[in-house]
Design an enzyme around this catalytic site. Sequence first.
Site, PDB file in Angstrom:
ATOM      1  N   THR A 225      -5.147   0.043   3.039  1.00 13.84           N
ATOM      2  CA  THR A 225      -6.607  -0.032   2.954  1.00 13.84           C
ATOM      3  C   THR A 225      -7.102  -1.106   3.922  1.00 13.84           C
ATOM      4  OG1 THR A 225      -6.585   0.700   0.662  1.00 13.84           O
ATOM      5  CG2 THR A 225      -8.539  -0.508   1.376  1.00 13.84           C
TER       6      THR A 225
ATOM      7  N   ASN B 202      -2.710  13.132   1.351  1.00 11.20           N
ATOM      8  CA  ASN B 202      -2.043  12.545   0.188  1.00 11.20           C
ATOM      9  C   ASN B 202      -2.116  13.401  -1.067  1.00 11.20           C
ATOM     10  OD1 ASN B 202      -4.799  11.603   0.773  1.00 11.20           O
ATOM     11  ND2 ASN B 202      -4.700  10.635  -1.229  1.00 11.20           N
TER      12      ASN B 202
ATOM     13  N   GLN C 184       1.048   8.627   4.343  1.00 12.07           N
ATOM     14  CA  GLN C 184       1.887   9.621   3.655  1.00 12.07           C
ATOM     15  C   GLN C 184       2.897  10.320   4.562  1.00 12.07           C
ATOM     16  OE1 GLN C 184       2.162   9.946   0.467  1.00 12.07           O
ATOM     17  NE2 GLN C 184       0.361   8.852  -0.275  1.00 12.07           N
TER      18      GLN C 184
ATOM     19  N   SER D  11       1.644   1.696   4.863  1.00 13.03           N
ATOM     20  CA  SER D  11       1.640   0.915   3.633  1.00 13.03           C
ATOM     21  C   SER D  11       3.072   0.654   3.190  1.00 13.03           C
ATOM     22  CB  SER D  11       0.893   1.705   2.554  1.00 13.03           C
ATOM     23  OG  SER D  11       0.884   0.999   1.340  1.00 13.03           O
TER      24      SER D  11
ATOM     25  N   HIS E 277       4.069  -0.108  -0.191  1.00  8.70           N
ATOM     26  CA  HIS E 277       4.466   0.284  -1.563  1.00  8.70           C
ATOM     27  C   HIS E 277       4.728   1.761  -1.750  1.00  8.70           C
ATOM     28  CE1 HIS E 277       0.588   1.829  -3.343  1.00  8.70           C
ATOM     29  NE2 HIS E 277       0.109   1.220  -2.280  1.00  8.70           N
TER      30      HIS E 277
ATOM     31  N   THR F 205      -2.434 -17.403   5.093  1.00 10.18           N
ATOM     32  CA  THR F 205      -0.982 -17.589   5.111  1.00 10.18           C
ATOM     33  C   THR F 205      -0.295 -16.249   4.856  1.00 10.18           C
ATOM     34  OG1 THR F 205      -1.291 -19.820   4.291  1.00 10.18           O
ATOM     35  CG2 THR F 205       0.924 -18.894   4.072  1.00 10.18           C
TER      36      THR F 205
ATOM     37  N   CYS G 291      -5.614   7.029  -6.621  1.00 10.74           N
ATOM     38  CA  CYS G 291      -6.756   6.163  -6.315  1.00 10.74           C
ATOM     39  C   CYS G 291      -8.041   6.708  -6.918  1.00 10.74           C
ATOM     40  CB  CYS G 291      -6.938   6.029  -4.816  1.00 10.74           C
ATOM     41  SG  CYS G 291      -5.390   5.748  -3.981  1.00 10.74           S
TER      42      CYS G 291
HETATM   43  N1  PMP Z   1      -4.198   6.205   2.962  1.00 11.60           N
HETATM   44  C1  PMP Z   1      -3.548   7.144   2.259  1.00 11.60           C
HETATM   45  C2  PMP Z   1      -3.373   8.507   2.850  1.00 11.60           C
HETATM   46  C3  PMP Z   1      -3.020   6.838   1.005  1.00 11.60           C
HETATM   47  O1  PMP Z   1      -2.362   7.783   0.305  1.00 11.60           O
HETATM   48  C4  PMP Z   1      -3.203   5.532   0.472  1.00 11.60           C
HETATM   49  C5  PMP Z   1      -2.667   5.165  -0.894  1.00 11.60           C
HETATM   50  N2  PMP Z   1      -3.070   6.019  -1.925  1.00 11.60           N
HETATM   51  C6  PMP Z   1      -3.884   4.583   1.254  1.00 11.60           C
HETATM   52  C7  PMP Z   1      -4.365   4.958   2.486  1.00 11.60           C
HETATM   53  C8  PMP Z   1      -4.102   3.178   0.758  1.00 11.60           C
HETATM   54  O2  PMP Z   1      -2.922   2.433   0.802  1.00 11.60           O
HETATM   55  P1  PMP Z   1      -2.797   1.019   0.080  1.00 11.60           P
HETATM   56  O3  PMP Z   1      -2.568   1.308  -1.375  1.00 11.60           O
HETATM   57  O4  PMP Z   1      -1.633   0.363   0.731  1.00 11.60           O
HETATM   58  O5  PMP Z   1      -4.069   0.271   0.323  1.00 11.60           O
END
Ligand code: PMP
Length: 381
Positions: A71, A150, A180, A200, A202, A238, A324
Site C-alpha cells: 500500500t 487478487n 499477487q 509486498s 507478507h 528508521t 481487504c
Molecule cells: N495490491 C494487491 C494486488 C494486493 O493483493 C494487496 C494486499 N491485499 C495490496 C496491494 C496491499 O498490500 P499490503 O498489505 O502489503 O499493503
Amino acid sequence: MEIYLDNCATTRVCPEAAEAAMNAMVRDYGNPSSLHKKGLDAEHILTAARKEAAALLGCAYDCVYFTGGATDSNNIAIQGALAARPRAGKTIVTTTVEHSSVGATITAMEKRGYTVKRVAPRADGHFDPYDFLDAVDEDTVLLSMMMVNNEMGTILPYDKVIPAVKKRFPELITHIDGVQGFTKIPLSVERLGVDLFSFSGHKLYAPKGVGGLYIRKGVRILPVEYGGGQEKNLHSGTEAVPMIAGMGAAFSMIRKNQAAIARNYRELNAQLRARMAEIPGVVINSPADGCPHLLNISVPGVPSEIMLHALEEKEIYVSSGSACSKGAQSSTLAAFHLPLERVRSALRISFSRETTAEQIDCFADALREVTEKLRKVVGVD
Ligand code: PMP
C-alpha cells in the site's frame, strides 16, 4: 487440524524469516544510520535483503527501496511520480479492477484535477492489450496496472502493454502493482522496461508491514512524506530492520524453491478444479489461464459469508473476495462481469508453498457437504 487456504490475504511467516527477524531484534539491533559497528551490522542486513529482492526482480540492488508494504509502495509510486512531473500531461490510465491501494490513490488524484481512464476487462474477463494502447496518448503521464488480480487470479497483459507503451511514449511513467504475481510468474523488471514495480512481504512468507518498490534507474520520484531521508528520501524513518531481514530470508527461501513451489501451485489448482467440477452447483470464476495459486469459485444460492463461516467451523479458512474488503460485496468481481448471484456467493481459495493435496481433498469434501446442507436450507435445488 486447521486448513488455511487464504494465502492471497496473507501467509504464515516461514521459519527462515522468523529467525532472521528475531536475530535483527535481539542481536543485530543497531540503527543502520549509526556510524559504529552495530549500525554497520544493521546496514549489512538491509543490503543483503536488497540483493535478495533484486535477484527475484531481475534488477540492480540499488533500484530496490524498502517500504511499509505494498500500500505504501503504491502510494509512493503514484503520488511521487505525479509530484515529480507537474508540467507533464494530466491523464492517468489504469484499470477497473485495481486493489484499493492503487484505485483509491488514483481516485484521490482525480479529485486533484487529473483525468483518469479506467480500462475494463472484455466480456470474457480478459484484458485486451490494445485497449490500453488506445487509452494512452500525449496527455498521459502515468499508466498503473496490476500484474495479477487478487480476487480472480487473472493475469493482466503487462508484458505486452508496458513495452508497447514505452516504445510509443518513452516519457510516460509505467507502474505495476506486482503483489499477487511477484515470484509466481517469471519476471525481469529490467527486461520488461517498467519504471516502477510494487511488492509486498507478507504475501510471500515475510512478516506484515514490509514491502518494496523497484524504481528504474533515472526515474524521478518525489517523496510523499518527509523526515530523516532513509531509502534515498523516499521512505523516511528508521528502517524496519527486523521486518526487512525477514523479507530477505523469505525471498532467499523462495528463490531456492521457486520451481517446486510453482509446480505445487499448478498441481493443486488442477486438482481443485477437478474436484469442484464434481460438485453440482459449484461454478469456477477464475479464468483457465489464471495465476495458479488461487481459484475463485461460486456456489450460487449460498452467500459467501455463510459458506465461509460454515467452513470455518471445520477449521477451513478461505476468503470471500479479498481480505481487504472486509466482507463487503466485491466491486472487482462485478467489474469482471460476473453475474450478481455469483458475486454474492464467491469464495477465493488460495494456496501457499505448504498447501497439500490432502488439504485440497479435505476442503472439497467439506465444501460438498456444506453445499448440500446449505442449499437445502436456503431452498436452492
Ligand atoms: N495490491 C494487491 C494486488 C494486493 O493483493 C494487496 C494486499 N491485499 C495490496 C496491494 C496491499 O498490500 P499490503 O498489505 O502489503 O499493503
